[in-house]
Write a protein that holds these residues in place. Sequence first.
Motif, PDB file in Angstrom:
ATOM      1  N   ASP A  97       0.830  -1.208   0.000  1.00 34.29           N
ATOM      2  CA  ASP A  97       0.000   0.000   0.000  1.00 34.29           C
ATOM      3  C   ASP A  97       0.867   1.261   0.000  1.00 34.29           C
ATOM      4  OD1 ASP A  97      -2.347  -1.442   0.015  1.00 34.29           O
ATOM      5  OD2 ASP A  97      -2.607  -1.363   2.179  1.00 34.29           O
ATOM      6  N   PHE A  98       1.922   1.253   0.797  1.00 29.94           N
ATOM      7  CA  PHE A  98       2.818   2.413   0.843  1.00 29.94           C
ATOM      8  C   PHE A  98       3.425   2.678  -0.528  1.00 29.94           C
ATOM      9  CE2 PHE A  98       7.110   4.121   1.163  1.00 29.94           C
ATOM     10  CZ  PHE A  98       6.896   5.299   1.858  1.00 29.94           C
ATOM     11  N   PHE A  99       3.918   1.638  -1.191  1.00 30.24           N
ATOM     12  CA  PHE A  99       4.587   1.830  -2.477  1.00 30.24           C
ATOM     13  C   PHE A  99       3.596   2.068  -3.617  1.00 30.24           C
ATOM     14  CE2 PHE A  99       8.141  -0.420  -0.278  1.00 30.24           C
ATOM     15  CZ  PHE A  99       9.049   0.631  -0.354  1.00 30.24           C
ATOM     16  N   THR A 100       2.320   1.778  -3.387  1.00 32.69           N
ATOM     17  CA  THR A 100       1.316   2.178  -4.374  1.00 32.69           C
ATOM     18  C   THR A 100       1.257   3.695  -4.476  1.00 32.69           C
ATOM     19  OG1 THR A 100      -0.035   0.211  -3.975  1.00 32.69           O
ATOM     20  CG2 THR A 100      -1.152   2.116  -4.937  1.00 32.69           C
ATOM     21  N   THR A 101       1.360   4.358  -3.334  1.00 35.23           N
ATOM     22  CA  THR A 101       1.353   5.823  -3.313  1.00 35.23           C
ATOM     23  C   THR A 101       2.735   6.389  -3.634  1.00 35.23           C
ATOM     24  OG1 THR A 101      -0.403   5.829  -1.660  1.00 35.23           O
ATOM     25  CG2 THR A 101       0.878   7.859  -1.893  1.00 35.23           C
ATOM     26  N   GLU A 102       3.759   5.832  -3.011  1.00 31.96           N
ATOM     27  CA  GLU A 102       5.126   6.349  -3.169  1.00 31.96           C
ATOM     28  C   GLU A 102       5.920   5.410  -4.072  1.00 31.96           C
ATOM     29  OE1 GLU A 102       5.952   9.262  -2.227  1.00 31.96           O
ATOM     30  OE2 GLU A 102       4.087   9.626  -1.121  1.00 31.96           O
ATOM     31  N   ARG A 103       5.535   5.353  -5.349  1.00 27.51           N
ATOM     32  CA  ARG A 103       6.133   4.378  -6.257  1.00 27.51           C
ATOM     33  C   ARG A 103       7.577   4.692  -6.622  1.00 27.51           C
ATOM     34  NH1 ARG A 103       5.627   6.034 -11.707  1.00 27.51           N
ATOM     35  NH2 ARG A 103       4.449   7.961 -11.979  1.00 27.51           N
ATOM     36  N   LYS A 104       8.060   5.900  -6.304  1.00 30.49           N
ATOM     37  CA  LYS A 104       9.446   6.236  -6.594  1.00 30.49           C
ATOM     38  C   LYS A 104      10.314   6.259  -5.347  1.00 30.49           C
ATOM     39  CE  LYS A 104       8.391   8.962 -10.742  1.00 30.49           C
ATOM     40  NZ  LYS A 104       8.556  10.287 -11.417  1.00 30.49           N
ATOM     41  N   ALA A 105       9.749   5.875  -4.212  1.00 27.23           N
ATOM     42  CA  ALA A 105      10.517   5.869  -2.969  1.00 27.23           C
ATOM     43  C   ALA A 105      11.578   4.773  -3.012  1.00 27.23           C
ATOM     44  CB  ALA A 105       9.588   5.657  -1.780  1.00 27.23           C
ATOM     45  N   PRO A 106      12.735   4.999  -2.396  1.00 24.51           N
ATOM     46  CA  PRO A 106      13.752   3.946  -2.322  1.00 24.51           C
ATOM     47  C   PRO A 106      13.168   2.669  -1.729  1.00 24.51           C
ATOM     48  CG  PRO A 106      14.660   6.041  -1.579  1.00 24.51           C
ATOM     49  CD  PRO A 106      13.184   6.261  -1.759  1.00 24.51           C
ATOM     50  N   GLY A 107      13.430   1.568  -2.384  1.00 21.50           N
ATOM     51  CA  GLY A 107      12.876   0.281  -1.956  1.00 21.50           C
ATOM     52  C   GLY A 107      11.772  -0.204  -2.868  1.00 21.50           C
ATOM     53  N   ALA A 108      11.107   0.709  -3.580  1.00 21.98           N
ATOM     54  CA  ALA A 108      10.025   0.297  -4.477  1.00 21.98           C
ATOM     55  C   ALA A 108      10.534  -0.588  -5.602  1.00 21.98           C
ATOM     56  CB  ALA A 108       9.326   1.531  -5.051  1.00 21.98           C
ATOM     57  N   GLU A 109      11.799  -0.391  -5.983  1.00 21.22           N
ATOM     58  CA  GLU A 109      12.373  -1.191  -7.072  1.00 21.22           C
ATOM     59  C   GLU A 109      12.513  -2.666  -6.694  1.00 21.22           C
ATOM     60  OE1 GLU A 109      15.617  -0.129  -4.346  1.00 21.22           O
ATOM     61  OE2 GLU A 109      13.978   1.034  -5.272  1.00 21.22           O
ATOM     62  N   ARG A 110      12.350  -3.001  -5.404  1.00 19.84           N
ATOM     63  CA  ARG A 110      12.487  -4.381  -4.953  1.00 19.84           C
ATOM     64  C   ARG A 110      11.222  -5.208  -5.179  1.00 19.84           C
ATOM     65  NH1 ARG A 110      14.962  -4.468   1.004  1.00 19.84           N
ATOM     66  NH2 ARG A 110      15.028  -6.695   0.465  1.00 19.84           N
ATOM     67  N   ILE A 111      10.141  -4.553  -5.566  1.00 25.20           N
ATOM     68  CA  ILE A 111       8.874  -5.267  -5.711  1.00 25.20           C
ATOM     69  C   ILE A 111       8.962  -6.347  -6.781  1.00 25.20           C
ATOM     70  CG2 ILE A 111       6.475  -4.982  -6.466  1.00 25.20           C
ATOM     71  CD1 ILE A 111       6.527  -2.265  -4.992  1.00 25.20           C
ATOM     72  N   THR A 112       9.638  -6.065  -7.882  1.00 22.82           N
ATOM     73  CA  THR A 112       9.746  -7.055  -8.956  1.00 22.82           C
ATOM     74  C   THR A 112      10.423  -8.323  -8.463  1.00 22.82           C
ATOM     75  OG1 THR A 112       9.854  -5.301 -10.621  1.00 22.82           O
ATOM     76  CG2 THR A 112      10.639  -7.483 -11.272  1.00 22.82           C
ATOM     77  N   ALA A 113      11.563  -8.171  -7.797  1.00 24.21           N
ATOM     78  CA  ALA A 113      12.282  -9.334  -7.283  1.00 24.21           C
ATOM     79  C   ALA A 113      11.459 -10.067  -6.230  1.00 24.21           C
ATOM     80  CB  ALA A 113      13.626  -8.900  -6.703  1.00 24.21           C
ATOM     81  N   MET A 114      10.724  -9.316  -5.415  1.00 19.97           N
ATOM     82  CA  MET A 114       9.910  -9.947  -4.384  1.00 19.97           C
ATOM     83  C   MET A 114       8.807 -10.798  -5.002  1.00 19.97           C
ATOM     84  SD  MET A 114       6.814  -9.953  -2.607  1.00 19.97           S
ATOM     85  CE  MET A 114       6.016  -8.358  -2.773  1.00 19.97           C
ATOM     86  N   VAL A 115       8.125 -10.266  -6.017  1.00 16.95           N
ATOM     87  CA  VAL A 115       7.050 -11.025  -6.650  1.00 16.95           C
ATOM     88  C   VAL A 115       7.623 -12.280  -7.310  1.00 16.95           C
ATOM     89  CG1 VAL A 115       5.287 -11.001  -8.448  1.00 16.95           C
ATOM     90  CG2 VAL A 115       5.588  -9.004  -6.972  1.00 16.95           C
TER      91      VAL A 115
END
Length: 341
Positions: free
Chosen positions: A173-191
């Motif tokens: 939910d946080f990265f849905t709003t803050e999609r450019k925040a540091p750490g958002a780039e990890r979503i691909t690897a996590m999925v």
Amino acid sequence: MTRKCRPQPQLVGADYWLPVEAFEVGWAVAVGCNNLRCPDCGEAVRSDGQPGHTVRRYWCACQQHLETWTYWVGGEPEDLYAEKLRWYCAGHPNLTLPVVLDGVRLDAGTDWGAVAAAAVLEEPFHPPGIDLRQAWLVRLYHLLSRERAAALSSAIAELLYTTDPRLVTGALDFFTTERKAPGAERITAMVTARRDWLAETPHPSTPSVSLLDDAVLVLHTRLLATGRAADRPALALAKELALAGVGPYDTAGTLLDHDPKWLWTNASALVQANPEWADRIAYLATQQRASMRPGLLRDLATVAPAAARKAVTERIPEPERQQLLDLLPGGDAEADLNETD
């Protein structure tokens, strides 16, 4: 050093949030600016209004404004307002540590992971009128210095790998709003790493939906930018998932923006993987160049004839409409072609 509300300061009705602390800067729709000043009379802008009474009055020495909803100062359409408010945000001081924010102590030694996890499980405060999930963490992210904000968002990204669905969802939910925040780039690897677990785990607030569905929605926010600015690993994963039928309703539209050749090459496979996408893909086919439409729709009609015919009937004007319908399965031109073959 001070910061200003962006893109413009907001006036808000009495049922919306007008923070009182000087460091509170506008960070979302419906966060009112508490440090407005008028360039004409030089006065600070004052306000009054009680929750439940809807209207908040703003005034300076030379003008006033009554607000019931939200109002972007400086963002008025030319044709609706003969006179524009010239009030401006006079700036907000940075949040300095140590501080106690909504009962949470923040200092140089703060464990941002612990703060993030606790806030996900129970928000210390949810600003009234703010329609965002994890609004408190989003607010904190915008109040902190750049370095500490990065530490917070990186700590939130660590929650993506926990086994508590509530924490994973909160991070998403946080990265849905803050999609450019540091750490958002990890979503691909996590999925990629947790795909099976995500697919098997119900969303904590909507058990009929899996965490994978939620994660893929966030993955697609990484593709809102087009061209080279988009997250290329996220795009590759979105394609892979789409061929397995996994993705939001407008998966085809997103992929069309980034790789139209790939979309049309795989359109039939996408419909077979997820028949619910048929109508959307057929609609997109009718919006392509006239020279492309016959081939795209004919190919699509081999797996989704009803969707193809519906899209043509509803979206294409005559005389092209009938010409295309004749080419689709069951049409006269298609029948004639089969007889010739």
